[in-house]
Scaffold this motif. Structure first.
Motif, PDB file in Angstrom:
ATOM      1  N   LEU A 112       7.148  -4.807  -8.684  1.00  0.00           N
ATOM      2  CA  LEU A 112       5.820  -4.417  -9.055  1.00  0.00           C
ATOM      3  C   LEU A 112       4.979  -4.235  -7.665  1.00  0.00           C
ATOM      4  N   VAL A 113       4.430  -2.982  -7.373  1.00  0.00           N
ATOM      5  CA  VAL A 113       4.069  -2.762  -6.233  1.00  0.00           C
ATOM      6  C   VAL A 113       2.133  -2.828  -6.383  1.00  0.00           C
ATOM      7  N   VAL A 114       1.978  -3.717  -5.523  1.00  0.00           N
ATOM      8  CA  VAL A 114       0.513  -4.001  -5.645  1.00  0.00           C
ATOM      9  C   VAL A 114      -0.413  -3.545  -4.526  1.00  0.00           C
ATOM     10  N   GLY A 115       0.273  -2.597  -3.650  1.00  0.00           N
ATOM     11  CA  GLY A 115      -0.561  -1.868  -2.717  1.00  0.00           C
ATOM     12  C   GLY A 115      -1.731  -1.380  -3.101  1.00  0.00           C
ATOM     13  N   GLY A 116      -1.867  -0.718  -4.273  1.00  0.00           N
ATOM     14  CA  GLY A 116      -3.013  -0.277  -4.645  1.00  0.00           C
ATOM     15  C   GLY A 116      -3.988  -1.394  -4.989  1.00  0.00           C
ATOM     16  N   LEU A 117      -3.670  -2.501  -5.754  1.00  0.00           N
ATOM     17  CA  LEU A 117      -4.700  -3.546  -5.753  1.00  0.00           C
ATOM     18  C   LEU A 117      -5.077  -3.989  -4.367  1.00  0.00           C
ATOM     19  N   GLU A 118      -4.481  -4.148  -3.346  1.00  0.00           N
ATOM     20  CA  GLU A 118      -4.764  -4.757  -2.319  1.00  0.00           C
ATOM     21  C   GLU A 118      -5.894  -3.615  -1.661  1.00  0.00           C
ATOM     22  N   GLU A 119      -5.765  -2.676  -1.745  1.00  0.00           N
ATOM     23  CA  GLU A 119      -6.864  -1.394  -1.460  1.00  0.00           C
ATOM     24  C   GLU A 119      -8.045  -1.658  -2.027  1.00  0.00           C
ATOM     25  N   LYS A 120      -7.934  -1.907  -3.297  1.00  0.00           N
ATOM     26  CA  LYS A 120      -9.209  -2.164  -4.165  1.00  0.00           C
ATOM     27  C   LYS A 120      -9.960  -3.256  -3.877  1.00  0.00           C
ATOM     28  N   VAL A 121      -9.464  -4.322  -3.437  1.00  0.00           N
ATOM     29  CA  VAL A 121      -9.912  -5.587  -2.761  1.00  0.00           C
ATOM     30  C   VAL A 121     -10.162  -5.564  -1.399  1.00  0.00           C
ATOM     31  N   GLY A 122     -10.037  -4.491  -0.739  1.00  0.00           N
ATOM     32  CA  GLY A 122     -10.204  -4.466   0.723  1.00  0.00           C
ATOM     33  C   GLY A 122      -8.992  -5.083   1.831  1.00  0.00           C
ATOM     34  N   LEU A 123      -7.706  -5.428   1.211  1.00  0.00           N
ATOM     35  CA  LEU A 123      -6.798  -5.941   1.902  1.00  0.00           C
ATOM     36  C   LEU A 123      -5.875  -4.871   2.678  1.00  0.00           C
ATOM     37  N   LYS A 124      -5.598  -5.162   4.093  1.00  0.00           N
ATOM     38  CA  LYS A 124      -5.006  -4.134   4.641  1.00  0.00           C
ATOM     39  C   LYS A 124      -3.825  -4.800   5.486  1.00  0.00           C
ATOM     40  N   SER A 125      -2.684  -4.109   5.559  1.00  0.00           N
ATOM     41  CA  SER A 125      -1.633  -4.834   6.155  1.00  0.00           C
ATOM     42  C   SER A 125      -0.927  -3.778   7.159  1.00  0.00           C
ATOM     43  N   GLU A 126      -0.333  -4.561   8.217  1.00  0.00           N
ATOM     44  CA  GLU A 126       0.538  -3.691   9.079  1.00  0.00           C
ATOM     45  C   GLU A 126       1.959  -4.249   9.229  1.00  0.00           C
ATOM     46  N   THR A 127       2.813  -3.440   9.273  1.00  0.00           N
ATOM     47  CA  THR A 127       4.232  -4.109   9.328  1.00  0.00           C
ATOM     48  C   THR A 127       5.025  -3.405  10.493  1.00  0.00           C
ATOM     49  N   ILE A 128       5.954  -4.255  11.011  1.00  0.00           N
ATOM     50  CA  ILE A 128       6.636  -3.903  12.034  1.00  0.00           C
ATOM     51  C   ILE A 128       8.165  -4.158  11.560  1.00  0.00           C
ATOM     52  N   THR A 129       8.977  -3.196  11.605  1.00  0.00           N
ATOM     53  CA  THR A 129      10.448  -3.407  10.910  1.00  0.00           C
ATOM     54  C   THR A 129      11.471  -3.089  11.919  1.00  0.00           C
ATOM     55  N   ARG A 130      12.618  -3.318  11.693  1.00  0.00           N
ATOM     56  CA  ARG A 130      13.922  -3.033  12.342  1.00  0.00           C
ATOM     57  C   ARG A 130      14.899  -2.932  11.245  1.00  0.00           C
ATOM     58  N   GLY A 131      15.272  -1.900  11.221  1.00  0.00           N
ATOM     59  CA  GLY A 131      16.218  -1.643   9.915  1.00  0.00           C
ATOM     60  C   GLY A 131      15.752  -0.601   8.932  1.00  0.00           C
ATOM     61  N   ALA A 132      16.144   0.221   8.424  1.00  0.00           N
ATOM     62  CA  ALA A 132      15.816   1.394   7.567  1.00  0.00           C
ATOM     63  C   ALA A 132      15.215   0.772   6.286  1.00  0.00           C
ATOM     64  N   ASN A 133      15.930  -0.177   5.868  1.00  0.00           N
ATOM     65  CA  ASN A 133      15.643  -0.708   4.592  1.00  0.00           C
ATOM     66  C   ASN A 133      15.091  -2.486   4.675  1.00  0.00           C
ATOM     67  N   ALA A 134      14.384  -2.337   5.660  1.00  0.00           N
ATOM     68  CA  ALA A 134      13.958  -3.966   5.936  1.00  0.00           C
ATOM     69  C   ALA A 134      12.848  -4.421   5.221  1.00  0.00           C
ATOM     70  N   GLY A 135      12.302  -3.298   4.693  1.00  0.00           N
ATOM     71  CA  GLY A 135      11.103  -3.657   3.714  1.00  0.00           C
ATOM     72  C   GLY A 135      11.329  -3.310   2.092  1.00  0.00           C
ATOM     73  N   ILE A 136      12.678  -3.274   1.928  1.00  0.00           N
ATOM     74  CA  ILE A 136      13.032  -3.170   0.467  1.00  0.00           C
ATOM     75  C   ILE A 136      12.403  -4.188  -0.632  1.00  0.00           C
ATOM     76  N   PHE A 137      12.162  -5.126  -0.262  1.00  0.00           N
ATOM     77  CA  PHE A 137      11.327  -5.977  -1.448  1.00  0.00           C
ATOM     78  C   PHE A 137       9.998  -6.216  -0.972  1.00  0.00           C
ATOM     79  N   SER A 138       9.431  -5.467  -0.045  1.00  0.00           N
ATOM     80  CA  SER A 138       7.940  -5.345   0.021  1.00  0.00           C
ATOM     81  C   SER A 138       7.269  -4.827  -1.130  1.00  0.00           C
ATOM     82  N   VAL A 139       6.065  -5.534  -1.571  1.00  0.00           N
ATOM     83  CA  VAL A 139       5.578  -5.116  -2.784  1.00  0.00           C
ATOM     84  C   VAL A 139       4.222  -4.502  -2.319  1.00  0.00           C
ATOM     85  N   SER A 140       4.034  -4.026  -1.121  1.00  0.00           N
ATOM     86  CA  SER A 140       2.954  -3.361  -0.962  1.00  0.00           C
ATOM     87  C   SER A 140       3.312  -1.781  -0.958  1.00  0.00           C
ATOM     88  N   LYS A 141       4.504  -1.239  -1.055  1.00  0.00           N
ATOM     89  CA  LYS A 141       4.751  -0.010  -1.188  1.00  0.00           C
ATOM     90  C   LYS A 141       6.002   0.377  -1.931  1.00  0.00           C
TER      91      LYS A 141
END
Length: 596
Positions: free
Chosen positions: A413-442
């Motif tokens: 369940l991707v909650v990036g849209g909800l974060e945007e609605k309530v004013g939350l912003k995130s920045e990520t720093i990753t190493r590995g093409a699939n490091a964010g595979i379980f990220s719920v932001s996107k």
């Protein structure tokens, strides 16, 4: 008179005084066994914990009480009070079988309903007579499957589901990805509902009223015109009696030829000991672990798998549902394997599945078990619930069991849209093409989707391979193309599964236990049951540092939601999904088919 003479005279007097009058000795006393059936009739093992153990009975306990009444010579009749059964089709079948066995002993069975819901009525039809009060009604209105879609609701708050699946019929994800049923999902649901409606509903009514010589068309017309008042239902021949409970009980007693007839309320129900809260030593009983069975007699281990399948420890969820923990199940299987008095295992499954990994861990432990394993399916044993049944030498299911659903999916369940609605912003720093595979932001990226797709495809391949292996072990060998036609996430009733070779026998838990005895070389012998896993006590939860919140909160939530069963089912479906967040691959079927 000698001393010996006096002694003989005294004995004669005692015998004369103690002996009852001749007419009392000839008096016959008969009992009517009253048993109330209501609610969900849960399958999980009964906890003996006084404070937090919940009910003192489970489904098997209810069946055992009916059997006890059947075997008791002083019990002449069974009086079932049916009050809002919220059970699946498997339990309907098993209750009807238990009542039929009772009547086969030459005894009468009577059913009393008030609101006469669909499943109450279908169970009641197994009895000799069905009674409603004059102000009651019969809700034999047919069958309905209701699927709730969450996609638009989630979209309103900025949440979307990103899904990959194997199996065109894997409808578990559709509530999160669609607003209507897919063609494939509608096809499988209509197939299942047609089977239930024709075989578990219409046929049951016809066979329960043979003297009426009703045709399916006649019964369908009566169903289409329902609901009915009690008197109307009686005039149509759908029920035998219209009476209030006291009058009905009196009529039952009058029908029994005996000098004295009594109705034993809650026949065979165990009474829980009262705890004296003023006694500190008595309070210690609240936290005392349940007594273990240390008998040396030969046993069948009855291992329950009830609820959503997850990794780790199983237990009760905050909404009153139950989870099957892979760690808990592996421990139970090993306990049965290591116990020299245990000769065979019966795995009782009532589960829609869950984590594919957890299901596989349970499967592996059962496969490694050297003792005979027999699987018994209750209301549901689908997807992961079918997966854990595959190592069994033989699989039993009820005609109305919901099973199959051989398929898997991955979702977040991707909650990036909800974060945007309530004013939350995130920045990520990753190493590995699939490091964010379980990220719920996107959502999944292209490379993440490819990697997840490969993972899901491999897991589905394992599912099919192990299913083929299990069917071969049970003597039901089939080709992979034949199995693939039955798989793809498609659900089947027990009847359909038997016809297609996915299960081996239609039968009850008792039948599965008998098969386990046969497989262990103890055919026809009396064997004790070792119930596993042992329910966790409040003290266990404290020591483990987990589950305390559920222990304290679940009874409260049950009480709050008791009057809203439909709402509760929706919450539990969502709860089941949320509990498996972070799980890479799921094997589950979350919806239930209910009679409305």
């Amino acid at each position: 008179m000698t001393k010996r003479t006096w002694q003989l005279a005294a004995v004669a007097v005692v015998v004369f005084v103690a002996a009852p009058p001749a007419h009392a000795a000839d008096e016959t006393v008969a009992h009517v066994a009253h048993i109330r059936l209501s609610g969900g009739l849960s399958e999980e093992p009964v906890s003996t914990e006084p404070l937090f153990g919940g009910g003192t009975e489970n489904f098997k306990t209810k069946l055992d009480r009916i059997k006890k009444a059947k075997d008791a010579k002083d019990v002449r009749a069974l009086y079932l009070q049916l009050d809002g059964l919220a059970i699946g089709w498997g339990k309907v079948d098993e209750l009807r079988r238990a009542i039929a066995d009772f009547r086969a002993a030459g005894k009468k069975a009577y059913a009393y309903l008030e609101m006469g819901t669909g499943k109450d009525y279908l169970v009641a039809l197994a009895c000799d007579e069905v009674c409603l009060p004059e102000g009651g009604w019969l809700m034999a209105t047919g069958l309905q499957a209701e699927i709730t879609f969450y996609k638009d609701m989630l979209a309103k708050i900025g949440i979307e589901a990103d899904v990959l699946k194997m199996g065109d019929y894997k409808g578990a994800v559709e509530p999160f990805t669609r607003t209507t049923l897919s063609k494939e999902n509608r096809e499988q649901l209509e197939s299942v509902i047609d089977d239930y409606f024709d075989k578990s509903y219409i046929d049951v009514i016809i066979k329960s009223r043979p003297e009426k010589k009703w045709t399916p068309d006649v019964v369908k017309k009566m169903i289409d015109a329902a609901p009915y008042t009690a008197k109307k239902a009686q005039s149509l021949g759908l029920i035998e009696r219209v009476a209030y409970p006291d009058d009905f009980r009196d009529d039952i007693k009058k029908s029994i030829k005996a000098d004295k007839v009594t109705v034993i309320k809650d026949y065979g129900q165990s009474k829980r000991d009262e705890v004296d809260f003023s006694n500190p030593f008595a309070l210690m009983k609240l936290f005392a672990p349940a007594k273990l069975n240390v008998s040396t007699k030969p046993k069948v281990a009855l291992i329950y798998a009830v609820g959503q399948i997850m990794t780790g420890k199983g237990g009760e969820s905050i909404l009153g549902g139950h989870t099957v923990g892979s760690t808990t199940m592996v421990e139970a299987i090993r306990k049965a394997e290591q116990d020299k008095t245990v000769k065979a295992i019966v795995l009782r499954i009532d589960s829609p599945g869950g984590s594919a990994l957890a299901s596989d861990l349970i499967w592996a432990e059962l496969k490694a078990c050297k003792k005979p394993v027999i699987a018994s399916m209750g209301d549901t044993a689908a997807s992961g619930g079918y997966y854990i049944a595959m190592p069994a030498q033989k699989i039993f299911a009820e005609p109305g069991t919901l099973t199959g659903s051989i398929g898997v999916f991955g979702m977040k369940l991707v909650v990036g849209g909800l974060e945007e609605k309530v004013g939350l912003k995130s920045e990520t720093i990753t190493r590995g093409a699939n490091a964010g595979i379980f990220s719920v932001s996107k959502p999944f990226s292209a490379t993440e989707r490819k990697a997840m797709g490969s993972l899901i495809e491999d897991t589905y391949d394992q599912f099919l391979t192990k299913a083929l292996e299990g069917r071969k072990k049970a003597g039901k060998a089939m080709t992979r193309p034949e199995l693939e036609k039955l798989a793809s996430g498609r659900i089947w009733t027990g009847r359909q599964a038997k016809e297609n070779g996915l299960i081996d026998e239609l039968g009850t838990l008792s039948d599965a236990i008998d098969a386990a005895k046969d497989a262990s070389g103890n055919k026809g012998q009396e064997m004790e049951l070792l119930i596993l896993p042992r329910p966790r006590s409040f003290l266990d939860s404290l020591v483990e540092g987990k589950g305390v919140e559920e222990k304290l909160t679940a009874p409260v939530m049950k009480a709050v939601l008791r009057d809203f069963p439909e709402f509760t089912q929706q919450l539990r479906s969502l709860d089941a999904m949320l509990q498996t967040r972070g799980v890479a691959v799921w094997a589950t079927v979350p919806y239930r088919i209910e009679i409305k």
